[in-house]
Every structure is written in structure tokens, then in C-alpha cells.
Design a protein around this motif. Sequence first.
Motif, mmCIF file in Angstrom:
data_model
loop_
_atom_site.group_PDB
_atom_site.id
_atom_site.type_symbol
_atom_site.label_atom_id
_atom_site.label_comp_id
_atom_site.label_asym_id
_atom_site.label_seq_id
_atom_site.Cartn_x
_atom_site.Cartn_y
_atom_site.Cartn_z
ATOM 1 N N ARG A 1 4.111 3.850 14.139
ATOM 2 C CA ARG A 1 3.914 4.727 15.309
ATOM 3 C C ARG A 1 4.877 4.375 16.429
ATOM 4 O O ARG A 1 5.557 5.255 16.978
ATOM 5 C CB ARG A 1 2.463 4.613 15.798
ATOM 6 C CG ARG A 1 2.143 5.477 17.012
ATOM 7 C CD ARG A 1 0.729 5.223 17.508
ATOM 8 N NE ARG A 1 0.559 3.844 17.958
ATOM 9 C CZ ARG A 1 0.954 3.393 19.157
ATOM 10 N NH1 ARG A 1 1.553 4.218 20.026
ATOM 11 N NH2 ARG A 1 0.759 2.146 19.514
ATOM 12 N N GLN B 1 2.991 13.062 18.744
ATOM 13 C CA GLN B 1 4.418 12.840 18.608
ATOM 14 C C GLN B 1 4.761 12.474 17.166
ATOM 15 O O GLN B 1 3.889 12.305 16.311
ATOM 16 C CB GLN B 1 4.859 11.720 19.563
ATOM 17 C CG GLN B 1 4.815 12.134 21.035
ATOM 18 C CD GLN B 1 5.462 11.084 21.912
ATOM 19 O OE1 GLN B 1 5.059 9.917 21.902
ATOM 20 N NE2 GLN B 1 6.480 11.491 22.674
ATOM 21 N N LEU B 2 6.074 12.341 16.919
ATOM 22 C CA LEU B 2 6.551 12.030 15.574
ATOM 23 C C LEU B 2 5.967 10.720 15.057
ATOM 24 O O LEU B 2 5.554 10.628 13.893
ATOM 25 C CB LEU B 2 8.086 11.964 15.569
ATOM 26 C CG LEU B 2 8.724 11.577 14.231
ATOM 27 C CD1 LEU B 2 8.405 12.622 13.159
ATOM 28 C CD2 LEU B 2 10.238 11.402 14.392
ATOM 29 N N ASP C 1 8.123 6.764 17.492
ATOM 30 C CA ASP C 1 8.073 7.284 18.859
ATOM 31 C C ASP C 1 9.335 6.888 19.615
ATOM 32 O O ASP C 1 9.876 7.671 20.402
ATOM 33 C CB ASP C 1 6.843 6.748 19.587
ATOM 34 C CG ASP C 1 5.585 7.534 19.218
ATOM 35 O OD1 ASP C 1 5.719 8.607 18.599
ATOM 36 O OD2 ASP C 1 4.480 7.063 19.547
ATOM 37 N N GLU D 1 3.149 9.315 15.773
ATOM 38 C CA GLU D 1 1.747 9.471 15.404
ATOM 39 C C GLU D 1 1.612 10.275 14.117
ATOM 40 O O GLU D 1 0.741 10.008 13.296
ATOM 41 C CB GLU D 1 1.004 10.167 16.551
ATOM 42 C CG GLU D 1 -0.503 10.002 16.469
ATOM 43 C CD GLU D 1 -1.203 10.430 17.745
ATOM 44 O OE1 GLU D 1 -2.437 10.338 17.778
ATOM 45 O OE2 GLU D 1 -0.516 10.878 18.682
ATOM 46 N N PHE E 1 1.422 18.627 15.472
ATOM 47 C CA PHE E 1 2.724 18.098 15.880
ATOM 48 C C PHE E 1 3.562 19.177 16.565
ATOM 49 O O PHE E 1 4.150 18.961 17.628
ATOM 50 C CB PHE E 1 3.460 17.537 14.657
ATOM 51 C CG PHE E 1 4.869 17.134 14.931
ATOM 52 C CD1 PHE E 1 5.154 15.992 15.686
ATOM 53 C CD2 PHE E 1 5.933 17.908 14.462
ATOM 54 C CE1 PHE E 1 6.472 15.618 15.938
ATOM 55 C CE2 PHE E 1 7.244 17.546 14.720
ATOM 56 C CZ PHE E 1 7.510 16.393 15.458
ATOM 57 N N GLN F 1 12.027 9.254 18.548
ATOM 58 C CA GLN F 1 11.882 10.580 19.142
ATOM 59 C C GLN F 1 12.263 10.558 20.623
ATOM 60 O O GLN F 1 12.880 11.493 21.126
ATOM 61 C CB GLN F 1 10.449 11.075 18.955
ATOM 62 C CG GLN F 1 10.235 12.498 19.467
ATOM 63 C CD GLN F 1 8.804 12.969 19.254
ATOM 64 O OE1 GLN F 1 7.904 12.151 19.109
ATOM 65 N NE2 GLN F 1 8.597 14.281 19.244
ATOM 66 N N ASN F 2 11.899 9.468 21.325
ATOM 67 C CA ASN F 2 12.166 9.349 22.761
ATOM 68 C C ASN F 2 13.554 8.796 23.049
ATOM 69 O O ASN F 2 13.917 8.604 24.225
ATOM 70 C CB ASN F 2 11.115 8.463 23.420
ATOM 71 C CG ASN F 2 9.717 9.042 23.294
ATOM 72 O OD1 ASN F 2 9.544 10.271 23.247
ATOM 73 N ND2 ASN F 2 8.707 8.167 23.237
ATOM 74 N N GLY G 1 2.668 20.025 20.031
ATOM 75 C CA GLY G 1 2.914 18.982 21.009
ATOM 76 C C GLY G 1 1.732 18.057 21.228
ATOM 77 O O GLY G 1 1.784 17.174 22.086
#
Length: 603
Positions: free
Chosen positions: A64, A318-319, A68, A321, A312, A71-72, A315
Amino acid sequence: MTDTPSVKMSRWQAFREFAGKVARLTAPYFSSEEKWKARGLLAAIVALNLGAVYMLVLINEWNRVFYDALQNKDAEVFWRELGRFTYLAFGFILVAVYRFYLTQLLEMRWRAWMTSHYMDRWLGHQAFYQLELQRHARGTDAPPDNPDQRIAEDMNLFTSYSVSLSMGLLNAVVTLLSFVGILWSLSGSFAFNFQGQTWDIPGFMVWMAVVYCVLGSVATHYIGRPQIGLNFRQQRFEADFRHHLVRVREYSESIALDRGEPVERRHLGQRFQAVLGNYLQLINAQKRLTWFTVGFGQAAVVFPFIVAAPRFFSGAIQLGELIQIASAFGRVQDALSWFVDNYSSLAAWRATTDRITSFEESFQSLAAAPADEPSAAAAGTEGGRADALSIDRLDLALPGGVALLGATGLSLRPGDRVLLQGPSGSGKSTLFRGLAGIWPWAQRQLQLPADFASRAMFLPQRPYFPTGPLRDALAYPEPAERYTDEQLRQALAEALLPELGTRLDETDSWGQKLSGGEQQRLAAARALLKQPRWLFVDEATSALDPAAEAALYERLQALVKAQHGALISIAHRPAVAAFHNRQWTLVPGDGAEGSPRYRVVSA
């Protein structure tokens, strides 16, 4: 169509019966003299399995955070988590390596103990001989077939399957308990409208995993159930084929002399066709199961993404999760699919367990000594007298229960040299077996000399010689170190085999290397080496020429005279009678119902 209560009960009873078999085969090792080592290894393996599941939980959480960060586009967290993964991966590798090593060590030690335990039981109290007699009496399909395979192969399979499957089940249960909470908290709820009402299902992915795997397990059982019987038969056919190959090697000279190669090729071909035919059925059954299990597993890869994708894309998650949900679902699904994934192994384990259980039951049947098949050790009485062997009563029967031979009021005293004669098939060799105490279908009331067990020796027509050095074959079953080389050479020379005196350390298969006459002379050399007091000779000179036979009988006669013992012989040649001073003759019985076919008359 639903199962009736009686069908459900019978299945439950079958499961309980199988679990009882496993417990009875497992408990002796963990209660044996090695119990603390065994229990310690088992506890360590359990701890390592729990540790492996804990590492998976940590890696699931790492998924996770790591995804994340991707993605961020958070480089600092990305590199930090890569470093953390190094420690997690190293810990998981360490646990996995030692879990594998200790599991293999437990399997090896358990197999060694079981093999030793069953070899002791098989070779103890002539059980190997009596089991073969009983099997031939009941037909070649009666258990236990191929005890060599049950000891050499089935013990190995049972221990490896028992450890791997039990630890796999433990791992599946702990994984399920560890990840079901994670999946429940991550999956959220599923809401839908039905008949104007809104329904909300919390932990929706958990319920989907349960339904998915329960349906898969039920389908797997019905598809794969034929493998249980096929595995059982496959092990038997393989052992039968291997056994016949060994017999061809053992009787190679006789087969060659008879030009029996086409017959043996046909017999071997028939046995191998049974192996291939059953194996083809087995792989077809495995193919049908593989169609289902592989499809089941592939569908499980994308299933959590399909279910979680709407959250997902909206929204809500997140990816990282999403990846964590997919990972947790995979772990829960793997745990719930343990039965599906291991069905073939379970089928093989059950077949192996049944074979060892039937082997165990055969020993128990010997110990029980049924009333209609009394064992020689349990039936009748035996006393000890220092001067003679007295047969108060000896009744011998055939395996089917038909009375074969009866003897009463006979004695064998020091100085006696008895010739035992009678028609072929009247039971002369069986009388020797009854006196030796190895014939199961016997009622005995004997008075045995005090030294009979240690000073009696039987010379069969076809003696046995272990493969190895000649000195071991000559001294068998005693260790060769008990005798000097001079004693060994002297025995060989007296048995008309002086040329073998220089080959004491030569290793060979002496039962195949030597001719029939040489084998009989080597057996006589054993007697001359060991100096028995009570000597029983069963056609043990039938392959010798008259001069060699006379020379050996002179020496055997001198041997028992020097030992203040007695000699009893089965022989058909008239010349042998000159070396005896008494005669026992087998004559037909009176023909009354239940009376023996023959009785022994002393002359």
C-alpha cells in the motif's frame, strides 16, 4: 439433488475413519524414544510457518505505501520503502529457507523411524514368512501385496505428505485469519436496491472470496474423487511390475535354460500394460481436475480488480490500496483454496495411508492368531528336556484348513539318525516347518531339548545366501568375524569346496553365481562350521553326485555324533538310507472326516 442424511453420515464416518488411521500411524513416532526431537522440530516448523505468514502481512502493508508513493510521485517515500523491502525480503528468505530445511529434516527422521519400526515388525517372529503364506492361502489379491514397496516407498510418501499437507493446512488457516480482517476493512461495503429497499453488505470481498472458494472446493472434490482409487492401484501395479523384474533376474539361469524369454516378456508386458493403463486413467483424471483448478486460479487473479475497480476509478481508494486489496484477496483466496490446490496430493496421501494401514492390520491379524488359523507360537505347549525331542502331538493343516499331517508319540534322541520318507506332497517339508515353529496352521505339543533353539539347524534344498563377501554368506546369519579364516577354509574344504577358500573376501551374488550343487555344499559347509547338535536335512544333497553326497553325509553323521546330537533327513535316494539307523514314514490316514491325510509312523 441433495444428499440424504445417511449419505452425509457415511461420508462423515469415512472422514473420521481416515482421520483415525492417520492418527494411529502418526502417534507412535511422536511418542517414541525420539519424541522430544520430533516434537521440537514440529514446534520449530510451526513457528516458522507463523513467521512466514507474519512476513506476508508486513509485505502486504508495504504494498500500500509503496504503490501510493508511485501514484503520488513521492521519491523520498519510494526510496525509503525500497530500503525497507530489502529487510522484509531478507527476513522472508531466511524464514523460508529454514522452514524448508527443518521440514525436510523432520520428514527424513520420521521416515527413518517408521522404516526401522516396520522392518523390525516384518522381520520379527517370521512375520514376513507367515504373511506370505497367508496371502498365498487367500489369493494373490489379498493384502498385504508387495511389503517391500510399502516399506521402501509408502513410508516415504506418507511422511512427506503428512508433514507438507498438515503444515500447508496450518499455513492456510493462519493466513486466512491474518488477512481476512485486512480484506474486510479494505473492501468496504456493497450496496444495492432490491424491491424498493437498499441492502448493504459489509466486507463484500470477503464474502465473495468465501463463496468463490466453497464452490471451487465442492467442484474439485467431485471432479477429482476418482484419483484416490487410481493412486492406490497405481502404487500396486508399479510394485507388481518391479517385483516380476526382480524375479526374472533371480531366476535368470532357469529362464534361459528353458528358453522362457518370450513368456517372461509377455508376462512383463502384461504387468507394464496394467501400469500404463491405470496411469492413463490417472492422468486423464488429473487433466480434468487441472482444467478446473488452473481456470479457477486464473480467474482469481483478475477477480479482485474487477470488484474493486469502480471504487478506484471513483477516487474512493488509491492505487496502493487497490494493490493491497488485490494482495489480501489473493491471500484469502489462496487460503480458502487450499483444498482445491492440494486435491491431487490429498488423493495420493489417502491411498498411501490406506496401503500402510492394511500393512499394519496384517501384523495385527498375526498377533490376534484367529482360532481357525492358530500360529505356531501360540498353539500348543513346548517344554524343555536336555536329552531328546519328543512329539506328543503335532497336527499340521493346509492353508485352507484341511488337515494334512498328524504325528504322535515320536522322539528324536542323541545318536538317532532318522530318515523321513513318504509320497511327494504328503507334508515331509511341512513337518520340518512345524518342528521349527514357523508353520502357522499347526497345533503343537512338543518337548524340546533345552538347547534346541541355539543348537538346531535346518538345511533346505534351496539355501539362501546374502549378496556380499563369501565369508558373510558362509557364516550367515552369524557375523563372519565370529570365525577365523582358518575355520572358514576348513569348513569349505570339508564340504568339498576347497577352491573357494581363497575367495573369502570376494563380493558377489552367490545364490546366482554358484551352481545348485555348489550351493548345497556351501550350505553343508555352514553346518560343519557352526557345529549344530540337532540337524534337519531336507533334500539338501539332491543336486550332488553319489560320491559327493556320500562324502557329505559321512561328515554330517560324524558331526552330530561328536556333538551328542541327532540327524533327521528327507531324501529319496536309496543310498542315503545307509547313513540312518531309524525311519519315519508318512502313510495315508484312515480317511475319516476331519482326520489328517497322512500320519507319521516310526520304524
